[in-house]
Write an enzyme that holds these catalytic residues in place. Structure first.
Site, PDB file in Angstrom:
ATOM      1  CB  SER A 100      57.887 -46.490 -30.063  1.00  4.29           C
ATOM      2  OG  SER A 100      57.879 -47.414 -29.016  1.00  4.29           O
ATOM      3  CE  LYS A 102      58.183 -45.652 -25.815  1.00  8.16           C
ATOM      4  NZ  LYS A 102      58.375 -47.025 -26.306  1.00  8.16           N
ATOM      5  CB  SER A 108      59.767 -49.914 -28.810  1.00  9.41           C
ATOM      6  OG  SER A 108      58.924 -50.010 -29.930  1.00  9.41           O
TER       7      SER A 108
END
Lengths: 488, 98, 472
Positions: free
Chosen positions: C154, C79, C178
């Protein structure tokens, strides 16, 4: 006038840079004078994703302070964020302490013109220093340049109660705190390099009242003298405000040493809301009693105790004791000399004059003082037991200051050995009396002063090496002998 | 609880954000709605003491080597030799002593 | 069969044995990304050259007979809020556009040390603030199962990447769900480790007391392998725990079922149905189901948003245009900072910064922030008490399956409520795992969530192992 009607109420905030090798939350070096932005790392640069880790040594030094001033140390101390924006504040917040600082309370004893005082402390807390900003030009090329080498250096912020009532008291307390941090070896006390910084808070109030009026914070005080001058200025300024019937407002002012005045800083309309909250990356520090006990064992004799003891043990005046206890190095030097000399008073006199003079001239601190303490002590002892005269002592001292050699060796080498052999003395005395018949007659007819003259001649002829009391005996003997002769 | 645009302005100043009137209005509404939802916490018992966990790690006082000159500023938007460069500061001094 | 469909530990094993070359795996991964990413928008940056070079090094080490590490040759995506030297790290924000970190996150060092191949960085909601990966400054990510839908957030980029087999495993971060929620929306596994078990050093902070880095994978083996590689105490993180996992208790697994939650409004029928089936499968396998009552979920969400935004408002203060990232010019440094931040942050980020600033501000700190922390402490205590009677808790990961792109962007509260079942674990510092639990009537993936006591990852794996065996 105003000095009689208004009384100042003063508190100090001192920022002590702790003498650690690395910063408080990262392992960057703290040494002064490096190329800008090299003693930095992602942590103190506030890069995305970094985390602080607390320097154990910074805590230990703060604990040392706490124990020395008799403060209370909590079993858990909390770190907090103080949020505000400034270009030399990399994270946009300063890691500091709010609730549960590392020490609470305590007090510091000090003296003003010999009179004892004691000021209580509110607290002391750990925090990180910010970087340095420079504002080199103005006008179109104006810019602010930033060096973050200092960002993250550990500070101990010490806050005193507002219990000082004169600029002289404030200056004296500040000097005592400066002395203490150096005794404890928690700070190098270097004002030029910014290791020791002071802000003062002052308000005045009608004498005899207990009210606390809005205070002025004075910044940019970079010497003890300036602390005194700035406070004196503020006392007058604030007194005038009150005399005119106006109110005091809380403000921050800058001291301008050049003009000898304080001036208002340009403030934002709103007071800062720092939004303190416990830092979620550090949280709380546990301080077991064991740690405090360990720290206690590392404490040196504190300055106020040392002053007292020097005065008492060596039978010297308190003011002299204060001077000698000024630093540990000086006090250590003095005591080593006094021990060797067996005479504290005599040793103190030499240290306070000659040694201090050498220290001040030295470009290398105590390393530049080549007279060893034991050597000085020995020399003082030699003067005391009459081995050498005070005059010879001065020459010996001069040579010790040059070479650091042992005084006995110097006396030997230079032939400063005193002349104490009665035979030898008699011979010299005879010569002197023969050469100065007039003064001999004068003495014999009752002029005491002539003896001094004859003594002086003997000392001159022996280059000061005649042991004074033996020389005197010999002269008297020889003169009296001649009295008998003359009588014949 | 409803949030005024004036409060939003104050918060924006604290957070160093510029908002245009549209944004301000929208944000006031958004925050108001969120805070209303959050009012549910109002009946939490007061008695609980705040427990703050302990840090799990301290550091030894051993220095790391310095960064080579110029590296730290190499990622900066503007530099002047080895210094970070920014426009001049408006206020005369920093808010709290350095 | 594509190499990328293999479970990560199996892949690593074959690479170590010399049956597969790491270089080939990397080429497949790069090709897959090139093929799929234009429509999915999952990957922001592909580090082709360094990946190839790392793969060559792994193959060479194996050739020499050296130990290449437990994840040898396994391609992994990270990420884009995880710091990687020399690879752009944007946190999905304009304010870090072009920023190249000077250091690697601890998890990155560990992955490199384990022989994994870092392929690139994935898309995310800006600064991890969001539940749909629609808040990125660099475009949205789409759900591989249905392009009109969000992948969750996210960590939507990582979830979509793993679901579409760009790599077998990926790293995400989880602050309020997330990792788990996008895993659920994309039909893959997602783990939130116990707070403190994985170092946060190098994770761009959103909410420091809630953030954790966690793995996503198509199978349990991948989750375990990555977790083992990245977990462990880190001296650079003072919230990092020295504790290792707790041992499994003997006997039948006691599974707490929060029945009340399933009948809550907003929970889709498909989600409830899959959850019940999951419970049944566990029971068939010998687990004992115990009805439990969880703390009020709305209070939990409220508590979460107060704490998370407060910490975020402070964590994002460092983005000021001075030392890195975006700078918008200004006459004074004050105006430069304001303009930079205003131009650099998106709407959701600004919203949360302002809310967080409010929560911490003078006059409101006690009523909001302190109260939220107290509420949090109570919640944690309630869970610890609960875990005296059960080993794991079973509940939905999210009330719904993936919603449509654009569905909730105008309604922040609705977006926040997607987190209602996931915030518990972050608030209480517990480990939690989202496991694929089948699909709903529209064919969209549904996730079931298991929660365990602190350091109880083994309990999660045990329960999940059982479910893996009994396919949905």
């Amino acid at each position: 006038m105003s000095a009689v009607r208004f009384e100042p109420v003063i508190g100090l905030e001192v920022h002590v840079q702790l003498a650690t090798r690395t910063k408080i939350f990262c392992p960057c070096a703290t040494s002064y004078g490096a190329t800008p932005n090299t003693h930095v790392c992602p942590v103190c640069l506030g890069h995305p994703g970094v985390l602080p880790v607390l320097n154990r040594e910074a805590v230990a030094l703060a604990l040392k302070w706490g124990v020395a001033v008799g403060a209370t140390v909590p079993d858990r101390s909390i770190f907090a964020r103080k949020n505000y924006f400034y270009p030399d504040l990399p994270k946009g917040y300063q890691l500091s302490q709010y609730d549960r600082p590392i020490t609470v309370g305590g007090s510091v004893p000090f003296r003003v013109d010999g009179a004892p005082h004691r000021t209580r402390l509110v607290r002391a807390h750990l925090e990180e220093d910010a970087g340095k900003s420079f504002h080199p030009e103005s006008g179109r090329e104006a810019a602010t340049l930033i060096d973050l080498n200092r960002a993250g250096v550990p500070l101990l912020e010490v806050v005193t109660e507002p219990e000082l009532h004169s600029a002289a008291q404030a200056e004296a307390l500040l000097g005592r705190i400066h002395q203490l941090v150096m005794y404890l070896e928690i700070c190098d006390g270097n004002l030029e390099e910014g290791s020791f910084r002071c802000d003062a808070n002052i308000s005045v109030r009608p004498a005899g009242t207990e009210v606390l009026l809005p205070k002025t914070e004075i910044k940019n005080l970079n010497s003890f003298r300036n602390v005194y001058r700035a406070l004196e200025f503020e006392i007058v300024r604030q007194s005038r405000v009150l005399e005119a019937g106006d109110k005091l407002v809380q403000a921050t002012r800058l001291w301008d040493a050049g003009t000898g005045r304080t001036r208002v800083m340009r403030e934002k309309e709103e007071a800062h809301d720092y939004r303190y909250f416990p830092d979620p990356d550090l949280r709380a520090l546990e301080i077991p009693a064991r740690w405090i006990d360990e720290v206690r064992t590392t404490l040196p004799e504190l300055p106020w105790d040392r002053e007292e003891r020097l005065s008492r043990t060596y039978a010297i005046g308190f003011e002299d004791a204060q001077t000698l206890a000024g630093t540990r190095a000086l006090a250590d030097y003095f005591e080593a000399a006094a021990l060797e000399a067996g005479d504290g008073k005599a040793a103190s006199s030499w240290v306070l004059t000659e040694i201090l003079r050498l220290y001040k001239l030295s470009e290398d601190g105590w390393r530049g003082v080549r007279v060893p303490a034991a050597g000085l002590g020995k020399m003082v002892g030699m003067i005391r037991d009459g081995t050498i005269s005070g005059k010879i002592g001065k020459s010996v001292f001069a040579e010790m200051a040059e070479t650091g050699k042992d005084p006995e060796a110097i006396v030997e080498a230079r032939g400063y050995r005193p002349i104490s052999d009665p035979e030898q003395l008699r011979g010299i005395v005879t010569d002197v009396l023969n050469d100065h018949a007039g003064p001999v007659r004068d003495y014999l007819s009752g002029k005491e002063a002539a003896l001094q003259f004859l003594m002086g001649q003997v000392m001159r002829r022996t280059e000061g090496r005649a042991t004074p009391h033996l020389a005197r005996e010999a002269v008297l003997l020889a003169i009296e002998a001649r009295r008998g002769e003359n009588a014949e | 609880m409803p949030i005024s645009e004036r409060t939003i302005e104050h918060l924006a100043r604290l957070a160093n954000l510029d908002l245009d009137p549209d944004e301000r209005e929208r944000l006031a509404k958004d925050l108001g709605a969120i805070l209303e939802y959050v009012e549910r916490l109002a009946d939490t018992e007061e008695g609980t003491a705040l427990e703050i966990p302990s840090m799990t790690q301290l550091r030894e006082d051993t220095p790391t080597p310095p960064l080579p000159s110029g590296v730290a500023v190499s990622v900066a938007p503007e530099r002047h030799n080895e210094l970070f460069k920014v426009p001049p500061v408006l206020g005369s001094e920093r808010p709290k002593p350095a | 069969m594509s190499l990328l469909a293999l479970s990560a530990p199996i892949l690593a094993d074959r690479v170590k044995k010399g049956e597969i070359r790491a270089a080939h795996v990397v080429e497949e991964s790069l090709a897959r990304i090139e093929a799929e990413n234009p429509r999915l928008g999952a990957v922001l940056h592909v580090a082709a050259e360094s990946a190839r070079s790392a793969a060559r090094a792994v193959d060479a080490a194996i050739g020499r007979g050296d130990e290449p590490g437990p994840l040898a040759g396994v391609p992994i995506l990270l990420k884009d809020n995880i710091s990687t030297i020399g690879m752009p790290t944007t946190a999905g924000s304009r304010i870090l556009d072009g920023y190249l970190p000077l250091y690697d996150a601890t998890v990155v060092e560990k992955l490199r040390g384990a022989g994994a191949i870092l392929i690139g960085k994935t898309n995310l909601d800006e600064f991890a603030m969001g539940s749909s990966t629609e808040n990125s400054a660099f475009g949205i990510t789409r759900n591989p199962w249905d392009m009109t839908r969000v992948p969750g957030g996210s960590s939507g980029g990582s979830a979509a990447a793993v679901a579409s087999a760009m790599t077998p495993v990926a790293l995400g971060s989880d602050t309020g769900g997330s990792v788990r929620q996008p895993a659920s929306f994309c039909g893959v596994y997602g783990l939130l480790p116990t707070y403190g078990r994985v170092s946060r050093y190098g994770l761009i902070a959103f909410a420091s007391s809630l953030d954790q880095i966690g793995p996503l994978a198509r199978d349990l083996g991948g989750i375990r392998a990555v977790f083992d590689a990245i977990a462990g105490h880190d001296p650079r993180d003072a919230t990092s725990s020295p504790d290792s996992g707790m041992a499994r208790r003997d006997g039948a697994l006691r599974v707490g079922i929060a029945e009340g939650l399933l009948s809550r409004s907003g929970v889709e029928t498909g989600v409830a149905a899959r959850l019940n089936e999951t419970a049944a499968r566990l029971e068939r396998g010998g687990a004992r189901l115990v009805p439990v009552t969880l703390p009020d979920p709305d209070k939990a969400v409220a508590t979460y948003y107060l704490i998370a935004t407060a910490e975020a408002s402070s964590n994002l203060a460092r983005y000021d245009g001075v030392r890195y990232g975006l700078r918008v010019p200004g006459e004074t440094v004050e105006s430069m900072m304001r303009r930079t931040r205003s131009a650099g942050f998106g709407r959701e980020v600004k919203r949360r910064i302002l809310l967080g600033t409010f929560v911490l501000s003078s006059g409101y700190y006690d009523a909001y922030y302190v109260r939220a922390q107290k509420s949090r402490a109570l919640l944690r205590r309630a869970f610890l008490q609960l875990f005296e009677t059960v080993d794991v808790v079973l509940l939905p990961t999210s009330p719904t399956a993936a919603f449509a792109v654009g569905d909730r962007t105008e309604d922040p509260l609705a977006m926040y409520l997607a987190d209602v079942f996931t915030v518990y674990a972050n608030l209480a510092g517990l480990p939690a795992l989202s496991v694929p639990a089948g699909r709903d009537a529209a064919g969209l993936p549904v996730g079931a969530q298991l929660m365990a006591p602190p350091f109880g990852e083994e309990l999660l794996f045990a329960a999940a192992k059982h479910l893996e065996g009994t396919a949905a």
